[in-house]
Motif scaffolding. Structure first.
Motif, PDB file in Angstrom:
ATOM      1  N   GLU A   1      47.811 -73.099  64.781  1.00  0.00           N
ATOM      2  CA  GLU A   1      47.356 -74.339  64.857  1.00  0.00           C
ATOM      3  C   GLU A   1      47.861 -75.047  65.965  1.00  0.00           C
ATOM      4  OE1 GLU A   1      46.580 -78.103  62.239  1.00  0.00           O
ATOM      5  OE2 GLU A   1      46.778 -76.211  61.076  1.00  0.00           O
ATOM      6  N   ARG A   2      49.180 -74.946  66.013  1.00  0.00           N
ATOM      7  CA  ARG A   2      50.013 -75.628  66.993  1.00  0.00           C
ATOM      8  C   ARG A   2      49.679 -75.280  68.490  1.00  0.00           C
ATOM      9  NH1 ARG A   2      55.218 -76.398  65.446  1.00  0.00           N
ATOM     10  NH2 ARG A   2      55.429 -73.722  65.461  1.00  0.00           N
ATOM     11  N   ARG A   3      49.325 -73.792  68.525  1.00  0.00           N
ATOM     12  CA  ARG A   3      48.999 -73.068  69.924  1.00  0.00           C
ATOM     13  C   ARG A   3      47.647 -73.549  70.153  1.00  0.00           C
ATOM     14  NH1 ARG A   3      49.606 -72.176  74.583  1.00  0.00           N
ATOM     15  NH2 ARG A   3      48.517 -70.084  75.557  1.00  0.00           N
ATOM     16  N   LEU A   4      46.604 -73.563  69.389  1.00  0.00           N
ATOM     17  CA  LEU A   4      45.271 -74.087  69.389  1.00  0.00           C
ATOM     18  C   LEU A   4      45.475 -75.537  69.858  1.00  0.00           C
ATOM     19  CD1 LEU A   4      43.238 -72.446  66.631  1.00  0.00           C
ATOM     20  CD2 LEU A   4      43.105 -72.026  68.894  1.00  0.00           C
ATOM     21  N   ASP A   5      46.188 -76.196  69.257  1.00  0.00           N
ATOM     22  CA  ASP A   5      46.214 -77.752  69.772  1.00  0.00           C
ATOM     23  C   ASP A   5      46.904 -77.885  71.051  1.00  0.00           C
ATOM     24  OD1 ASP A   5      45.441 -78.665  67.325  1.00  0.00           O
ATOM     25  OD2 ASP A   5      47.501 -79.128  66.450  1.00  0.00           O
ATOM     26  N   GLN A   6      47.722 -77.020  71.395  1.00  0.00           N
ATOM     27  CA  GLN A   6      48.057 -77.024  72.860  1.00  0.00           C
ATOM     28  C   GLN A   6      46.912 -76.644  73.956  1.00  0.00           C
ATOM     29  OE1 GLN A   6      51.623 -74.398  72.904  1.00  0.00           O
ATOM     30  NE2 GLN A   6      53.030 -75.823  72.278  1.00  0.00           N
ATOM     31  N   ARG A   7      46.239 -75.731  73.436  1.00  0.00           N
ATOM     32  CA  ARG A   7      45.109 -75.076  74.376  1.00  0.00           C
ATOM     33  C   ARG A   7      43.940 -76.244  74.486  1.00  0.00           C
ATOM     34  NH1 ARG A   7      43.247 -69.352  73.063  1.00  0.00           N
ATOM     35  NH2 ARG A   7      42.245 -69.632  75.219  1.00  0.00           N
ATOM     36  N   PHE A   8      43.842 -76.758  73.030  1.00  0.00           N
ATOM     37  CA  PHE A   8      42.843 -77.752  73.439  1.00  0.00           C
ATOM     38  C   PHE A   8      43.325 -79.255  74.210  1.00  0.00           C
ATOM     39  CE2 PHE A   8      40.735 -76.200  69.158  1.00  0.00           C
ATOM     40  CZ  PHE A   8      39.730 -75.435  70.011  1.00  0.00           C
ATOM     41  N   SER A   9      44.451 -79.421  74.079  1.00  0.00           N
ATOM     42  CA  SER A   9      44.994 -80.470  74.995  1.00  0.00           C
ATOM     43  C   SER A   9      44.950 -80.176  76.088  1.00  0.00           C
ATOM     44  CB  SER A   9      46.425 -81.448  74.326  1.00  0.00           C
ATOM     45  OG  SER A   9      47.106 -80.192  74.789  1.00  0.00           O
ATOM     46  N   LEU A  10      45.344 -79.074  76.702  1.00  0.00           N
ATOM     47  CA  LEU A  10      45.257 -78.690  77.956  1.00  0.00           C
ATOM     48  C   LEU A  10      43.905 -78.630  78.640  1.00  0.00           C
ATOM     49  CD1 LEU A  10      46.922 -77.751  80.364  1.00  0.00           C
ATOM     50  CD2 LEU A  10      46.636 -75.325  79.665  1.00  0.00           C
ATOM     51  N   GLN A  11      42.906 -78.176  77.869  1.00  0.00           N
ATOM     52  CA  GLN A  11      41.620 -77.996  78.153  1.00  0.00           C
ATOM     53  C   GLN A  11      41.023 -79.471  78.360  1.00  0.00           C
ATOM     54  OE1 GLN A  11      39.386 -75.653  75.353  1.00  0.00           O
ATOM     55  NE2 GLN A  11      40.033 -73.728  76.421  1.00  0.00           N
ATOM     56  N   GLU A  12      41.447 -80.403  77.346  1.00  0.00           N
ATOM     57  CA  GLU A  12      41.045 -81.964  77.478  1.00  0.00           C
ATOM     58  C   GLU A  12      41.583 -82.654  78.862  1.00  0.00           C
ATOM     59  OE1 GLU A  12      38.978 -85.222  76.529  1.00  0.00           O
ATOM     60  OE2 GLU A  12      38.788 -83.192  75.758  1.00  0.00           O
ATOM     61  N   GLU A  13      42.725 -82.151  79.165  1.00  0.00           N
ATOM     62  CA  GLU A  13      43.229 -82.794  80.460  1.00  0.00           C
ATOM     63  C   GLU A  13      42.634 -82.243  81.739  1.00  0.00           C
ATOM     64  OE1 GLU A  13      47.581 -81.885  80.452  1.00  0.00           O
ATOM     65  OE2 GLU A  13      47.998 -83.140  78.666  1.00  0.00           O
ATOM     66  N   ILE A  14      42.457 -80.928  81.523  1.00  0.00           N
ATOM     67  CA  ILE A  14      41.670 -80.262  82.805  1.00  0.00           C
ATOM     68  C   ILE A  14      40.156 -80.875  82.879  1.00  0.00           C
ATOM     69  CG2 ILE A  14      40.619 -77.937  83.553  1.00  0.00           C
ATOM     70  CD1 ILE A  14      43.156 -76.644  82.380  1.00  0.00           C
ATOM     71  N   ARG A  15      39.518 -81.244  81.513  1.00  0.00           N
ATOM     72  CA  ARG A  15      38.228 -81.536  81.751  1.00  0.00           C
ATOM     73  C   ARG A  15      38.355 -83.059  82.111  1.00  0.00           C
ATOM     74  NH1 ARG A  15      35.250 -85.152  79.015  1.00  0.00           N
ATOM     75  NH2 ARG A  15      36.789 -85.648  77.779  1.00  0.00           N
ATOM     76  N   LEU A  16      39.155 -83.823  81.935  1.00  0.00           N
ATOM     77  CA  LEU A  16      39.320 -85.257  82.398  1.00  0.00           C
ATOM     78  C   LEU A  16      39.697 -85.258  83.834  1.00  0.00           C
ATOM     79  CD1 LEU A  16      41.277 -86.837  79.588  1.00  0.00           C
ATOM     80  CD2 LEU A  16      38.928 -87.184  80.006  1.00  0.00           C
ATOM     81  N   ALA A  17      40.483 -84.287  84.356  1.00  0.00           N
ATOM     82  CA  ALA A  17      40.920 -84.199  85.726  1.00  0.00           C
ATOM     83  C   ALA A  17      39.533 -83.846  86.536  1.00  0.00           C
ATOM     84  CB  ALA A  17      41.818 -83.275  86.018  1.00  0.00           C
ATOM     85  N   THR A  18      38.756 -82.813  85.805  1.00  0.00           N
ATOM     86  CA  THR A  18      37.655 -82.398  86.714  1.00  0.00           C
ATOM     87  C   THR A  18      36.340 -83.559  86.628  1.00  0.00           C
ATOM     88  OG1 THR A  18      37.894 -80.089  85.825  1.00  0.00           O
ATOM     89  CG2 THR A  18      35.717 -80.525  86.589  1.00  0.00           C
ATOM     90  N   GLN A  19      36.351 -84.342  85.545  1.00  0.00           N
ATOM     91  CA  GLN A  19      35.389 -85.350  85.288  1.00  0.00           C
ATOM     92  C   GLN A  19      35.855 -86.422  86.458  1.00  0.00           C
ATOM     93  OE1 GLN A  19      35.246 -87.330  81.586  1.00  0.00           O
ATOM     94  NE2 GLN A  19      33.438 -88.560  82.105  1.00  0.00           N
ATOM     95  N   LYS A  20      37.131 -86.838  86.598  1.00  0.00           N
ATOM     96  CA  LYS A  20      37.440 -87.845  87.674  1.00  0.00           C
ATOM     97  C   LYS A  20      37.099 -87.305  89.003  1.00  0.00           C
ATOM     98  CE  LYS A  20      41.403 -89.840  85.204  1.00  0.00           C
ATOM     99  NZ  LYS A  20      42.776 -89.877  85.047  1.00  0.00           N
ATOM    100  N   HIS A  21      37.345 -86.026  89.402  1.00  0.00           N
ATOM    101  CA  HIS A  21      36.973 -85.431  90.583  1.00  0.00           C
ATOM    102  C   HIS A  21      35.617 -85.636  90.935  1.00  0.00           C
ATOM    103  CE1 HIS A  21      36.736 -82.506  93.861  1.00  0.00           C
ATOM    104  NE2 HIS A  21      35.740 -81.979  93.131  1.00  0.00           N
ATOM    105  N   TRP A  22      34.676 -85.232  89.948  1.00  0.00           N
ATOM    106  CA  TRP A  22      33.257 -85.085  90.203  1.00  0.00           C
ATOM    107  C   TRP A  22      32.684 -86.522  90.229  1.00  0.00           C
ATOM    108  CZ3 TRP A  22      31.125 -81.570  92.372  1.00  0.00           C
ATOM    109  CH2 TRP A  22      31.694 -80.071  92.352  1.00  0.00           C
ATOM    110  N   ASP A  23      33.243 -87.508  89.474  1.00  0.00           N
ATOM    111  CA  ASP A  23      32.884 -88.842  89.598  1.00  0.00           C
ATOM    112  C   ASP A  23      33.218 -89.403  90.816  1.00  0.00           C
ATOM    113  OD1 ASP A  23      31.816 -88.922  86.743  1.00  0.00           O
ATOM    114  OD2 ASP A  23      33.758 -89.940  85.945  1.00  0.00           O
ATOM    115  N   SER A  24      34.657 -89.216  91.429  1.00  0.00           N
ATOM    116  CA  SER A  24      34.541 -89.604  92.795  1.00  0.00           C
ATOM    117  C   SER A  24      33.945 -88.860  93.772  1.00  0.00           C
ATOM    118  CB  SER A  24      36.111 -89.096  93.121  1.00  0.00           C
ATOM    119  OG  SER A  24      36.328 -87.673  93.245  1.00  0.00           O
ATOM    120  N   GLN A  25      33.442 -87.796  93.665  1.00  0.00           N
ATOM    121  CA  GLN A  25      32.528 -87.137  94.243  1.00  0.00           C
ATOM    122  C   GLN A  25      31.180 -87.708  94.245  1.00  0.00           C
ATOM    123  OE1 GLN A  25      33.226 -84.509  96.783  1.00  0.00           O
ATOM    124  NE2 GLN A  25      35.505 -84.845  96.380  1.00  0.00           N
ATOM    125  N   PHE A  26      30.600 -87.740  93.170  1.00  0.00           N
ATOM    126  CA  PHE A  26      29.390 -88.418  93.128  1.00  0.00           C
ATOM    127  C   PHE A  26      29.342 -89.741  93.757  1.00  0.00           C
ATOM    128  CE2 PHE A  26      28.396 -85.291  89.492  1.00  0.00           C
ATOM    129  CZ  PHE A  26      27.947 -84.471  90.372  1.00  0.00           C
TER     130      PHE A  26
END
Length: 129
Positions: A37-62
């Protein structure tokens, strides 16, 4: 030395051993599930950070594309306005070829008429002089 164990004691010992092994197995299982569960939480939090960074990137591009599109639309409006102004000024600033020929013909006819009058004046002057 003779060891004598009663069946009930053997069953009690086996039961205790079984319960303690089950407790160890449950504790180990709980620990493994916690690690999982701890490993899954780490992966999900990392994926969420990557998603937020990608969203910021695409928002700025758009947003930059939207700004570029707005600037382009303004540029097209400016060009269209300039063309309309040029179309409005065209009749005032420029003369068509047919109009120029007509005006030139009128001026030449007037000059020819003036030349005839001057010639007549000279001819009359020669007679009187």
């Amino acid at each position: 030395m003779m060891l004598s164990i009663d069946i009930w004691q053997l069953l009690g010992l086996a039961g205790t051993l079984l319960v303690s092994m089950a407790g160890v197995a449950l504790t180990l299982g709980k620990w493994l599930l916690g690690q999982f569960e701890r490993r899954l939480d780490q992966r999900f939090s990392l994926q969420e950070e990557i998603r937020l960074a990608t969203q910021k990137h695409w928002d700025s591009q758009f947003s930059s594309l939207e700004k570029a599109a707005a600037n382009e639309a303004k540029e097209w409006q400016r060009i269209e306005r300039d063309i309309l102004l040029m179309k409005a000024d065209l009749p005032v600033q420029y003369v068509r070829r047919d109009d120029y020929i007509r005006n030139q013909s009128i001026i030449e006819a007037k000059l020819d008429g003036l030349a005839v009058r001057i010639e007549n004046v000279f001819l009359k002057g020669d007679r009187h002089g």
